[in-house]
Design a protein around this motif. Sequence first.
Motif, PDB file in Angstrom:
ATOM      1  N   THR A  76      61.568 -12.558  13.324  1.00 40.66           N
ATOM      2  CA  THR A  76      61.505 -11.564  12.255  1.00 40.66           C
ATOM      3  C   THR A  76      60.076 -11.411  11.747  1.00 40.66           C
ATOM      4  O   THR A  76      59.594 -10.289  11.527  1.00 40.66           O
ATOM      5  N   GLY A  77      59.385 -12.537  11.564  1.00 44.64           N
ATOM      6  CA  GLY A  77      57.989 -12.470  11.138  1.00 44.64           C
ATOM      7  C   GLY A  77      57.116 -11.765  12.157  1.00 44.64           C
ATOM      8  O   GLY A  77      56.268 -10.935  11.801  1.00 44.64           O
ATOM      9  N   TYR A  78      57.325 -12.075  13.424  1.00 44.62           N
ATOM     10  CA  TYR A  78      56.545 -11.443  14.506  1.00 44.62           C
ATOM     11  C   TYR A  78      56.760  -9.931  14.500  1.00 44.62           C
ATOM     12  O   TYR A  78      55.792  -9.147  14.538  1.00 44.62           O
ATOM     13  N   LEU A  79      58.015  -9.513  14.452  1.00 49.01           N
ATOM     14  CA  LEU A  79      58.330  -8.084  14.538  1.00 49.01           C
ATOM     15  C   LEU A  79      57.878  -7.322  13.297  1.00 49.01           C
ATOM     16  O   LEU A  79      57.504  -6.145  13.384  1.00 49.01           O
ATOM     17  N   THR A  80      57.893  -7.980  12.149  1.00 47.08           N
ATOM     18  CA  THR A  80      57.405  -7.326  10.932  1.00 47.08           C
ATOM     19  C   THR A  80      55.904  -7.106  11.013  1.00 47.08           C
ATOM     20  O   THR A  80      55.402  -6.018  10.660  1.00 47.08           O
ATOM     21  N   ALA A  81      55.178  -8.107  11.481  1.00 45.76           N
ATOM     22  CA  ALA A  81      53.729  -7.952  11.649  1.00 45.76           C
ATOM     23  C   ALA A  81      53.425  -6.849  12.659  1.00 45.76           C
ATOM     24  O   ALA A  81      52.497  -6.040  12.460  1.00 45.76           O
ATOM     25  N   TYR A  82      54.197  -6.802  13.733  1.00 49.13           N
ATOM     26  CA  TYR A  82      54.031  -5.737  14.729  1.00 49.13           C
ATOM     27  C   TYR A  82      54.282  -4.365  14.105  1.00 49.13           C
ATOM     28  O   TYR A  82      53.529  -3.414  14.357  1.00 49.13           O
ATOM     29  N   SER A  83      55.329  -4.263  13.291  1.00 52.11           N
ATOM     30  CA  SER A  83      55.656  -2.986  12.649  1.00 52.11           C
ATOM     31  C   SER A  83      54.540  -2.512  11.732  1.00 52.11           C
ATOM     32  O   SER A  83      54.180  -1.328  11.742  1.00 52.11           O
ATOM     33  N   PHE A  84      53.970  -3.430  10.959  1.00 55.17           N
ATOM     34  CA  PHE A  84      52.881  -3.059  10.056  1.00 55.17           C
ATOM     35  C   PHE A  84      51.667  -2.556  10.825  1.00 55.17           C
ATOM     36  O   PHE A  84      51.016  -1.594  10.408  1.00 55.17           O
ATOM     37  N   GLU A  85      51.369  -3.186  11.962  1.00 54.48           N
ATOM     38  CA  GLU A  85      50.178  -2.793  12.717  1.00 54.48           C
ATOM     39  C   GLU A  85      50.420  -1.542  13.552  1.00 54.48           C
ATOM     40  O   GLU A  85      49.563  -0.647  13.600  1.00 54.48           O
ATOM     41  N   ALA A  86      51.570  -1.455  14.197  1.00 52.12           N
ATOM     42  CA  ALA A  86      51.821  -0.345  15.115  1.00 52.12           C
ATOM     43  C   ALA A  86      52.213   0.940  14.393  1.00 52.12           C
ATOM     44  O   ALA A  86      51.866   2.039  14.835  1.00 52.12           O
ATOM     45  N   LYS A  87      52.945   0.793  13.279  1.00 53.02           N
ATOM     46  CA  LYS A  87      53.484   1.979  12.609  1.00 53.02           C
ATOM     47  C   LYS A  87      52.842   2.262  11.259  1.00 53.02           C
ATOM     48  O   LYS A  87      52.912   3.399  10.777  1.00 53.02           O
ATOM     49  N   ASN A  88      52.246   1.238  10.643  1.00 52.36           N
ATOM     50  CA  ASN A  88      51.654   1.375   9.312  1.00 52.36           C
ATOM     51  C   ASN A  88      52.588   2.170   8.386  1.00 52.36           C
ATOM     52  O   ASN A  88      52.206   3.220   7.847  1.00 52.36           O
ATOM     53  N   PRO A  89      53.813   1.706   8.182  1.00 54.55           N
ATOM     54  CA  PRO A  89      54.799   2.497   7.436  1.00 54.55           C
ATOM     55  C   PRO A  89      54.444   2.649   5.964  1.00 54.55           C
ATOM     56  O   PRO A  89      53.921   1.736   5.331  1.00 54.55           O
ATOM     57  N   LYS A  90      54.749   3.822   5.434  1.00 56.88           N
ATOM     58  CA  LYS A  90      54.613   4.051   4.006  1.00 56.88           C
ATOM     59  C   LYS A  90      55.769   3.370   3.280  1.00 56.88           C
ATOM     60  O   LYS A  90      56.766   2.997   3.880  1.00 56.88           O
ATOM     61  N   PHE A  91      55.638   3.255   1.961  1.00 63.48           N
ATOM     62  CA  PHE A  91      56.642   2.551   1.155  1.00 63.48           C
ATOM     63  C   PHE A  91      58.041   3.108   1.398  1.00 63.48           C
ATOM     64  O   PHE A  91      58.979   2.359   1.682  1.00 63.48           O
ATOM     65  N   ARG A  92      58.173   4.425   1.296  1.00 64.67           N
ATOM     66  CA  ARG A  92      59.494   5.037   1.422  1.00 64.67           C
ATOM     67  C   ARG A  92      60.058   4.837   2.828  1.00 64.67           C
ATOM     68  O   ARG A  92      61.239   4.499   2.991  1.00 64.67           O
ATOM     69  N   GLU A  93      59.236   5.026   3.828  1.00 67.70           N
ATOM     70  CA  GLU A  93      59.690   4.873   5.215  1.00 67.70           C
ATOM     71  C   GLU A  93      60.152   3.449   5.490  1.00 67.70           C
ATOM     72  O   GLU A  93      61.212   3.220   6.087  1.00 67.70           O
ATOM     73  N   PHE A  94      59.364   2.474   5.035  1.00 62.84           N
ATOM     74  CA  PHE A  94      59.678   1.076   5.318  1.00 62.84           C
ATOM     75  C   PHE A  94      60.974   0.647   4.649  1.00 62.84           C
ATOM     76  O   PHE A  94      61.884   0.098   5.296  1.00 62.84           O
TER      77      PHE A  94
END
Length: 344
Positions: A58-76
Amino acid sequence: MYTDSKILKSLFYIQLTSSFLVVIGHFTASAMYFNDPFWVLALNQISRYGTVLLTIATGYLTAYSFEAKNPKFREFFTGKLFYIVLPFLVSGILYHYLLKKEMPTTTDDAVNILLGKTGDHLYFVFMICQYYVFAYFFRKLITKQNILYVIWILLAVQYVYINYLHQGWLGLTTRHMLPSWIFTLYMGHLLFWYRAPILSFLRNNRSILMVVTGVSTAAAIYFVVSSKLYVAVHMTFVFATLLSFLVMMVFFLELVDHLHIKFRKGLTYFIFLFHSAFLILFKDFLFDLYGEVSWVFTNTWYSLVYLLLILGCSCLLANLLVLFVKLLEMMGKSIGKIRRERIQ
């Protein structure tokens, strides 16, 4: 060279293995009420790896999501609400009904559902929800540049909280609270940020990989034969699982081109959430039919068939829920598209 695509596939296989381990853990916990042969005790100890493996992933995939997608507050948080929180609440209501034979009606019932107290394993989702909030707001403070220093602070936080600070407010155990898992989760971040040098080192130094494999195997054997019960947040267990996670990553990366299990978003999560429903339903069914269920758990072959049935039904339901959620997502996108066209 290991690509991110292959690494993500290997993580899916780790998550799938982990969810099966969680199912096995709850099955063996039920079996131990009636019979405790060595194989049941061994599986119960090994199954505890499941939750920690899921935490690191979960930690790995969350870090990947932040870097690859840079989600905004609402999207995340919209995504987490739809894919994580709503199924969590549905499962909480389901387990309340299955265990108490009535629908939740009181404020206390609602609070227990929100806190993940209606199912033995729902504490994990309650904790993960805390993590998502923390990780999002601290994503620019805890970074690749400082994680090698911060990780030691998080290690201290996890150890001190578990051993000295936890108070058990609202009847919550240490496992319910984010500080008990914070180091484990951010080890996933560290592995993501330094995946290239770590995996390259293990791939190019097979002797080191063999040593890591040997140590992780020896640790698993130790946990099996030890009279002490190691829970998922125990630091010794966390470090042993971290080594196993690395070994599993390399193992599945070598096999990823030969394995053809298609990634399905939410599959492992739904297995995790709803498998206990089948444990409860089947036990109640057998009890109503035969008046007792000990005969299942005192016979090895009956026990193994029972376990396979639980795993099969859990996978089937999870796949159906994946399709259902995908359908809802498509309907939502279609409605949104129609609304935008009307506005234009």
